[in-house]
Design a protein around this motif. Structure first.
Motif, PDB file in Angstrom:
ATOM      1  N   MET A 156      41.450 -27.762 -28.397  1.00  0.00           N
ATOM      2  CA  MET A 156      41.848 -27.039 -29.734  1.00  0.00           C
ATOM      3  C   MET A 156      43.239 -26.153 -28.959  1.00  0.00           C
ATOM      4  O   MET A 156      43.321 -25.696 -28.201  1.00  0.00           O
ATOM      5  CB  MET A 156      40.979 -26.027 -30.039  1.00  0.00           C
ATOM      6  N   ILE A 157      44.295 -26.255 -29.986  1.00  0.00           N
ATOM      7  CA  ILE A 157      45.572 -25.720 -29.707  1.00  0.00           C
ATOM      8  C   ILE A 157      45.990 -24.562 -30.919  1.00  0.00           C
ATOM      9  O   ILE A 157      45.818 -25.088 -32.043  1.00  0.00           O
ATOM     10  CB  ILE A 157      46.718 -26.797 -29.536  1.00  0.00           C
ATOM     11  N   VAL A 158      46.186 -23.499 -30.694  1.00  0.00           N
ATOM     12  CA  VAL A 158      46.736 -22.286 -31.419  1.00  0.00           C
ATOM     13  C   VAL A 158      47.942 -22.075 -30.833  1.00  0.00           C
ATOM     14  O   VAL A 158      47.948 -21.426 -29.628  1.00  0.00           O
ATOM     15  CB  VAL A 158      45.662 -21.338 -31.737  1.00  0.00           C
ATOM     16  N   VAL A 159      48.874 -22.261 -31.564  1.00  0.00           N
ATOM     17  CA  VAL A 159      50.202 -21.636 -30.955  1.00  0.00           C
ATOM     18  C   VAL A 159      50.348 -20.077 -31.358  1.00  0.00           C
ATOM     19  O   VAL A 159      50.138 -19.834 -32.345  1.00  0.00           O
ATOM     20  CB  VAL A 159      51.337 -22.425 -31.753  1.00  0.00           C
ATOM     21  N   LEU A 160      50.886 -19.482 -30.262  1.00  0.00           N
ATOM     22  CA  LEU A 160      51.061 -18.065 -30.480  1.00  0.00           C
ATOM     23  C   LEU A 160      52.389 -17.693 -30.205  1.00  0.00           C
ATOM     24  O   LEU A 160      52.942 -17.973 -29.176  1.00  0.00           O
ATOM     25  CB  LEU A 160      50.110 -17.191 -29.482  1.00  0.00           C
ATOM     26  N   THR A 161      53.406 -17.393 -31.168  1.00  0.00           N
ATOM     27  CA  THR A 161      54.687 -17.245 -30.967  1.00  0.00           C
ATOM     28  C   THR A 161      55.460 -16.145 -31.804  1.00  0.00           C
ATOM     29  O   THR A 161      54.656 -15.556 -32.528  1.00  0.00           O
ATOM     30  CB  THR A 161      55.247 -18.620 -31.442  1.00  0.00           C
ATOM     31  N   VAL A 162      56.582 -15.770 -31.198  1.00  0.00           N
ATOM     32  CA  VAL A 162      57.375 -14.849 -32.085  1.00  0.00           C
ATOM     33  C   VAL A 162      58.216 -15.711 -33.434  1.00  0.00           C
ATOM     34  O   VAL A 162      58.968 -15.029 -33.999  1.00  0.00           O
ATOM     35  CB  VAL A 162      58.357 -14.074 -31.133  1.00  0.00           C
ATOM     36  N   HIS A 163      58.191 -16.973 -33.245  1.00  0.00           N
ATOM     37  CA  HIS A 163      59.028 -17.753 -34.169  1.00  0.00           C
ATOM     38  C   HIS A 163      58.388 -18.080 -35.647  1.00  0.00           C
ATOM     39  O   HIS A 163      57.474 -18.825 -35.440  1.00  0.00           O
ATOM     40  CB  HIS A 163      59.618 -19.156 -33.529  1.00  0.00           C
ATOM     41  N   SER A 164      58.800 -17.682 -36.602  1.00  0.00           N
ATOM     42  CA  SER A 164      58.526 -17.926 -37.874  1.00  0.00           C
ATOM     43  C   SER A 164      59.000 -19.029 -38.543  1.00  0.00           C
ATOM     44  O   SER A 164      58.858 -19.156 -39.705  1.00  0.00           O
ATOM     45  CB  SER A 164      58.168 -16.821 -38.729  1.00  0.00           C
TER      46      SER A 164
ATOM     47  N   ALA B 154      41.703 -23.581 -40.043  1.00  0.00           N
ATOM     48  CA  ALA B 154      43.095 -23.469 -39.767  1.00  0.00           C
ATOM     49  C   ALA B 154      43.298 -21.983 -39.523  1.00  0.00           C
ATOM     50  O   ALA B 154      42.873 -21.139 -40.361  1.00  0.00           O
ATOM     51  CB  ALA B 154      43.897 -23.737 -40.951  1.00  0.00           C
ATOM     52  N   ALA B 155      43.970 -21.586 -38.091  1.00  0.00           N
ATOM     53  CA  ALA B 155      44.514 -20.461 -37.687  1.00  0.00           C
ATOM     54  C   ALA B 155      46.003 -20.191 -38.388  1.00  0.00           C
ATOM     55  O   ALA B 155      46.552 -20.209 -37.309  1.00  0.00           O
ATOM     56  CB  ALA B 155      44.243 -20.349 -36.424  1.00  0.00           C
ATOM     57  N   ILE B 156      46.037 -19.983 -39.645  1.00  0.00           N
ATOM     58  CA  ILE B 156      47.437 -19.816 -40.063  1.00  0.00           C
ATOM     59  C   ILE B 156      47.637 -18.570 -41.015  1.00  0.00           C
ATOM     60  O   ILE B 156      46.838 -18.282 -41.870  1.00  0.00           O
ATOM     61  CB  ILE B 156      47.824 -21.005 -40.807  1.00  0.00           C
ATOM     62  N   THR B 157      48.614 -17.570 -40.571  1.00  0.00           N
ATOM     63  CA  THR B 157      48.466 -16.536 -41.464  1.00  0.00           C
ATOM     64  C   THR B 157      48.906 -16.886 -42.818  1.00  0.00           C
ATOM     65  O   THR B 157      49.630 -17.781 -43.063  1.00  0.00           O
ATOM     66  CB  THR B 157      49.472 -15.502 -40.687  1.00  0.00           C
ATOM     67  N   PRO B 158      48.463 -15.901 -43.493  1.00  0.00           N
ATOM     68  CA  PRO B 158      48.806 -16.213 -45.260  1.00  0.00           C
ATOM     69  C   PRO B 158      50.400 -16.583 -45.412  1.00  0.00           C
ATOM     70  O   PRO B 158      50.705 -17.487 -46.325  1.00  0.00           O
ATOM     71  CB  PRO B 158      48.292 -14.971 -45.894  1.00  0.00           C
ATOM     72  N   GLY B 159      51.402 -15.972 -44.907  1.00  0.00           N
ATOM     73  CA  GLY B 159      52.692 -15.852 -45.066  1.00  0.00           C
ATOM     74  C   GLY B 159      53.128 -17.461 -44.614  1.00  0.00           C
ATOM     75  O   GLY B 159      54.033 -18.087 -45.352  1.00  0.00           O
TER      76      GLY B 159
ATOM     77  N   ASN C  42      51.892 -31.992 -34.422  1.00  0.00           N
ATOM     78  CA  ASN C  42      51.508 -32.569 -33.021  1.00  0.00           C
ATOM     79  C   ASN C  42      49.967 -31.991 -32.749  1.00  0.00           C
ATOM     80  O   ASN C  42      49.601 -32.120 -31.566  1.00  0.00           O
ATOM     81  CB  ASN C  42      52.580 -31.977 -31.976  1.00  0.00           C
ATOM     82  N   GLY C  43      49.368 -31.674 -33.732  1.00  0.00           N
ATOM     83  CA  GLY C  43      47.859 -31.401 -33.485  1.00  0.00           C
ATOM     84  C   GLY C  43      47.432 -29.954 -33.263  1.00  0.00           C
ATOM     85  O   GLY C  43      46.293 -29.724 -32.962  1.00  0.00           O
ATOM     86  N   ALA C  44      48.060 -29.103 -33.342  1.00  0.00           N
ATOM     87  CA  ALA C  44      47.930 -27.774 -33.364  1.00  0.00           C
ATOM     88  C   ALA C  44      46.903 -27.499 -34.673  1.00  0.00           C
ATOM     89  O   ALA C  44      46.973 -27.644 -35.584  1.00  0.00           O
ATOM     90  CB  ALA C  44      49.006 -26.729 -33.425  1.00  0.00           C
ATOM     91  N   GLN C  45      45.757 -26.804 -34.249  1.00  0.00           N
ATOM     92  CA  GLN C  45      44.746 -26.132 -35.186  1.00  0.00           C
ATOM     93  C   GLN C  45      45.264 -24.739 -35.876  1.00  0.00           C
ATOM     94  O   GLN C  45      44.585 -24.481 -36.864  1.00  0.00           O
ATOM     95  CB  GLN C  45      43.330 -25.762 -34.434  1.00  0.00           C
ATOM     96  N   GLY C  46      46.238 -24.304 -34.941  1.00  0.00           N
ATOM     97  CA  GLY C  46      46.656 -22.884 -36.010  1.00  0.00           C
ATOM     98  C   GLY C  46      48.071 -22.654 -35.388  1.00  0.00           C
ATOM     99  O   GLY C  46      48.636 -23.210 -34.422  1.00  0.00           O
ATOM    100  N   TYR C  47      48.842 -21.714 -35.999  1.00  0.00           N
ATOM    101  CA  TYR C  47      50.273 -21.065 -35.572  1.00  0.00           C
ATOM    102  C   TYR C  47      50.160 -19.874 -35.977  1.00  0.00           C
ATOM    103  O   TYR C  47      50.201 -19.391 -37.312  1.00  0.00           O
ATOM    104  CB  TYR C  47      51.095 -21.834 -36.449  1.00  0.00           C
ATOM    105  N   LEU C  48      49.988 -18.922 -35.018  1.00  0.00           N
ATOM    106  CA  LEU C  48      50.081 -17.322 -35.245  1.00  0.00           C
ATOM    107  C   LEU C  48      51.281 -16.766 -34.530  1.00  0.00           C
ATOM    108  O   LEU C  48      51.817 -17.056 -33.506  1.00  0.00           O
ATOM    109  CB  LEU C  48      48.787 -16.780 -34.568  1.00  0.00           C
ATOM    110  N   LEU C  49      51.603 -15.721 -35.475  1.00  0.00           N
ATOM    111  CA  LEU C  49      52.774 -14.998 -35.003  1.00  0.00           C
ATOM    112  C   LEU C  49      52.325 -13.869 -34.053  1.00  0.00           C
ATOM    113  O   LEU C  49      51.128 -13.246 -34.353  1.00  0.00           O
ATOM    114  CB  LEU C  49      53.594 -14.335 -36.081  1.00  0.00           C
TER     115      LEU C  49
END
Length: 78
Positions: free
Chosen positions: A1-9, A47-52, A20-27
């Motif tokens: 499982m891949i969840v991206v943790l980033t400062v990029h929105s 899905a680990a994605i913030t509402p925004g 590319n297969g990420a299960q989520g993208y979190l700021l």
């Protein structure tokens, strides 16, 4: 499982990660408790994605749907 943790929105980075297969993208600016809850959800298949960011995804889906040929949309509704 891949969840991206980033400062990029950036929308492009979001869509690239999901394609590319990420299960989520979190700021990184979300609260720790929220981040942990979303990662736990991702482990359950959510899905680990913030509402925004989910809003960006919905807008892109709507935009792409408007550009699809009528026959493609009709087939998917059957």
């Amino acid at each position: 499982m891949i969840v991206v943790l980033t400062v990029h929105s950036d929308e492009e980075k979001l869509f690239e990660a999901i394609k590319n297969g990420a299960q989520g993208y979190l700021l990184k600016n979300i609260r720790s408790e929220t981040m942990l809850d979303m990662i736990r959800g991702a482990l359950r298949g959510e899905a680990a994605i913030t509402p925004g960011l989910a809003g960006y995804m919905l807008e892109e889906f709507r935009r792409l749907s408007r550009n699809l040929p009528t026959t493609t949309v009709s087939r998917s509704r059957r």
